[in-house]
Design a protein around this motif. Structure first.
Motif, mmCIF file in Angstrom:
data_model
loop_
_atom_site.group_PDB
_atom_site.id
_atom_site.type_symbol
_atom_site.label_atom_id
_atom_site.label_comp_id
_atom_site.label_asym_id
_atom_site.label_seq_id
_atom_site.Cartn_x
_atom_site.Cartn_y
_atom_site.Cartn_z
ATOM 1 N N ARG A 145 -36.058 33.715 -27.826
ATOM 2 C CA ARG A 145 -37.096 34.326 -27.743
ATOM 3 C C ARG A 145 -38.039 34.020 -26.327
ATOM 4 N NH1 ARG A 145 -38.553 32.423 -32.825
ATOM 5 N NH2 ARG A 145 -36.890 31.725 -34.835
ATOM 6 N N LEU A 146 -38.956 34.873 -26.169
ATOM 7 C CA LEU A 146 -39.623 34.567 -24.890
ATOM 8 C C LEU A 146 -39.931 33.627 -24.598
ATOM 9 C CD1 LEU A 146 -41.412 37.747 -24.529
ATOM 10 C CD2 LEU A 146 -38.639 38.189 -23.679
ATOM 11 N N PRO A 147 -39.965 32.812 -23.331
ATOM 12 C CA PRO A 147 -41.119 31.471 -23.110
ATOM 13 C C PRO A 147 -42.756 31.893 -23.314
ATOM 14 C CG PRO A 147 -39.298 31.671 -21.688
ATOM 15 C CD PRO A 147 -39.557 33.022 -22.395
ATOM 16 N N GLN A 148 -43.581 31.026 -23.698
ATOM 17 C CA GLN A 148 -45.289 31.559 -23.479
ATOM 18 C C GLN A 148 -45.268 31.142 -22.370
ATOM 19 O OE1 GLN A 148 -47.058 28.480 -25.661
ATOM 20 N NE2 GLN A 148 -49.402 29.530 -25.660
ATOM 21 N N LEU A 149 -46.205 32.224 -21.572
ATOM 22 C CA LEU A 149 -46.565 32.331 -20.655
ATOM 23 C C LEU A 149 -48.517 32.380 -20.187
ATOM 24 C CD1 LEU A 149 -46.667 32.698 -17.177
ATOM 25 C CD2 LEU A 149 -47.167 35.547 -18.307
ATOM 26 N N TYR A 150 -48.676 30.564 -20.046
ATOM 27 C CA TYR A 150 -50.030 30.871 -20.053
ATOM 28 C C TYR A 150 -50.789 31.130 -19.231
ATOM 29 C CZ TYR A 150 -49.771 27.302 -23.408
ATOM 30 O OH TYR A 150 -48.949 26.066 -24.608
ATOM 31 N N ASN A 151 -51.980 31.418 -19.373
ATOM 32 C CA ASN A 151 -53.268 32.213 -17.960
ATOM 33 C C ASN A 151 -53.191 31.031 -17.086
ATOM 34 O OD1 ASN A 151 -53.031 34.657 -19.644
ATOM 35 N ND2 ASN A 151 -55.439 33.423 -20.640
ATOM 36 N N VAL A 152 -53.212 31.469 -15.519
ATOM 37 C CA VAL A 152 -54.105 31.418 -14.285
ATOM 38 C C VAL A 152 -54.760 30.335 -14.598
ATOM 39 C CG1 VAL A 152 -54.285 31.176 -12.310
ATOM 40 C CG2 VAL A 152 -52.494 32.981 -12.950
ATOM 41 N N GLN A 153 -54.718 29.240 -13.791
ATOM 42 C CA GLN A 153 -55.322 27.653 -13.890
ATOM 43 C C GLN A 153 -55.780 26.978 -13.193
ATOM 44 O OE1 GLN A 153 -55.616 24.743 -17.220
ATOM 45 N NE2 GLN A 153 -53.432 26.326 -18.043
ATOM 46 N N PRO A 154 -56.624 26.468 -12.550
ATOM 47 C CA PRO A 154 -56.490 25.440 -11.712
ATOM 48 C C PRO A 154 -55.737 24.392 -12.561
ATOM 49 C CG PRO A 154 -58.825 25.753 -11.572
ATOM 50 C CD PRO A 154 -58.140 26.625 -12.807
ATOM 51 N N LEU A 155 -54.901 23.473 -11.065
ATOM 52 C CA LEU A 155 -54.577 22.682 -12.040
ATOM 53 C C LEU A 155 -55.140 20.928 -12.081
ATOM 54 C CD1 LEU A 155 -51.449 20.860 -11.999
ATOM 55 C CD2 LEU A 155 -52.138 19.924 -9.628
ATOM 56 N N SER A 156 -56.172 20.975 -11.746
ATOM 57 C CA SER A 156 -57.318 20.335 -12.103
ATOM 58 C C SER A 156 -57.351 20.235 -13.467
ATOM 59 C CB SER A 156 -58.424 19.996 -10.968
ATOM 60 O OG SER A 156 -59.127 21.228 -11.271
ATOM 61 N N ALA A 157 -57.628 21.660 -13.995
ATOM 62 C CA ALA A 157 -58.019 22.038 -14.864
ATOM 63 C C ALA A 157 -56.895 21.446 -16.047
ATOM 64 C CB ALA A 157 -58.365 23.086 -16.075
ATOM 65 N N TRP A 158 -55.655 21.798 -15.857
ATOM 66 C CA TRP A 158 -54.573 21.452 -16.645
ATOM 67 C C TRP A 158 -54.482 20.239 -17.159
ATOM 68 C CZ3 TRP A 158 -49.839 18.646 -16.203
ATOM 69 C CH2 TRP A 158 -49.286 19.046 -17.434
ATOM 70 N N LEU A 159 -54.925 19.289 -16.327
ATOM 71 C CA LEU A 159 -54.218 17.904 -15.875
ATOM 72 C C LEU A 159 -55.079 16.739 -17.131
ATOM 73 C CD1 LEU A 159 -53.845 16.935 -12.094
ATOM 74 C CD2 LEU A 159 -52.611 16.661 -14.026
#
Length: 255
Positions: A145-159
């Motif tokens: 199973r392939l791990p899911q790769l998210y799109n690049v985003q700023p760390l502040s957006a993920w937090l």
């Protein structure tokens, strides 16, 4: 003999015959030098794997027939998400490779204050490259199973996204090892639910003392934490605390 593994991005079924993409065909025929009759393993990232036989081969094309399906899963029981600050290309590739091999299921590449400059016009190409690294790592380590790769985003957006489960920050300046953090996490979560500020303060002191491998100090801090928890009347905290008490009593700071 261990069979070579190839990722095929399409539905697969026993009895099906497929023509490999040029890149995969080149790898089988010119790198591995396989010939008609050879067997390989195919997987499409949806779970399980197929034994396939090379039935026809030319200089530039390879045709395979799927002859057996194996419902093999090699996924970790842990639901791991890695939020990785983008680093230099070679370092980032190595990080992704090892993350896949260690069982990470979701990878979130983020830009941070100290990340190397990232050309926004080339982000898509970088993400495609990272996906190839993930696929290659799965081919090598046996994951189906392939791990899911998210799109690049700023760390502040993920937090600002709602978090599920435990969250840990890996830092070279951290005072506790990852093992110690995992060992204390159930107790930390339980204390947090009891809303006991005193318990949390005592737990921090205990964590710092454990990091110094001071068993006597651990016992002293543990007694203070036990007393504080007892005053908060938190049965859940006391239950989580008992295994830690037993371990420290054996003077095993690492444990």
């Amino acid at each position: 003999m261990r069979l070579s593994r190839l990722f095929i991005d399409q539905p697969l079924a026993v009895g099906q015959e497929i023509i490999l993409p040029k890149e995969s065909a080149h790898y089988l025929l010119n790198v591995l030098r396989l010939r008609a009759g050879a067997s390989v393993i195919l997987f499409n990232g949806q779970g399980g794997e197929y034994v396939a036989r090379l039935v026809a081969a030319t200089k530039k094309a390879a045709q395979l027939q799927l002859i057996e399906y194996k419902a093999i899963e090699r996924e970790s029981a842990l639901q791991l998400t890695l939020v990785q600050a983008i680093s230099r290309p070679d370092h980032m590739d190595y990080t992704l490779q090892k993350a896949v091999e260690l069982g990470v299921q979701c990878i979130v590449p983020v830009t941070t204050e100290r990340s190397p400059p990232l050309d926004k016009t080339k982000i898509s190409k970088r993400e495609q490259h990272w996906r190839k690294i993930i696929i290659s790592a799965c081919e090598q380590c046996g994951r189906n199973r392939l791990p899911q790769l998210y799109n690049v985003q700023p760390l502040s957006a993920w937090l600002v996204e709602p978090l599920q489960g435990s969250c840990m920050v890996l830092s070279p300046t951290g005072k506790s090892s990852l093992y110690e953090a995992i060992k204390l996490q159930p107790l930390t979560d339980t204390i947090a639910k009891s809303d006991s500020i005193g318990c949390l303060n005592q737990l921090q002191l205990l964590t710092d003392t454990i990091a110094k491998s001071d068993s006597i100090g651990c016992l002293n801090q543990l007694q203070l934490l036990t007393d504080t928890i007892a005053k908060s009347d938190s049965i859940g905290c006391l239950n989580q605390l008992q295994p830690l008490t037993d371990t420290i009593a054996k003077s095993d700071s690492i444990g």
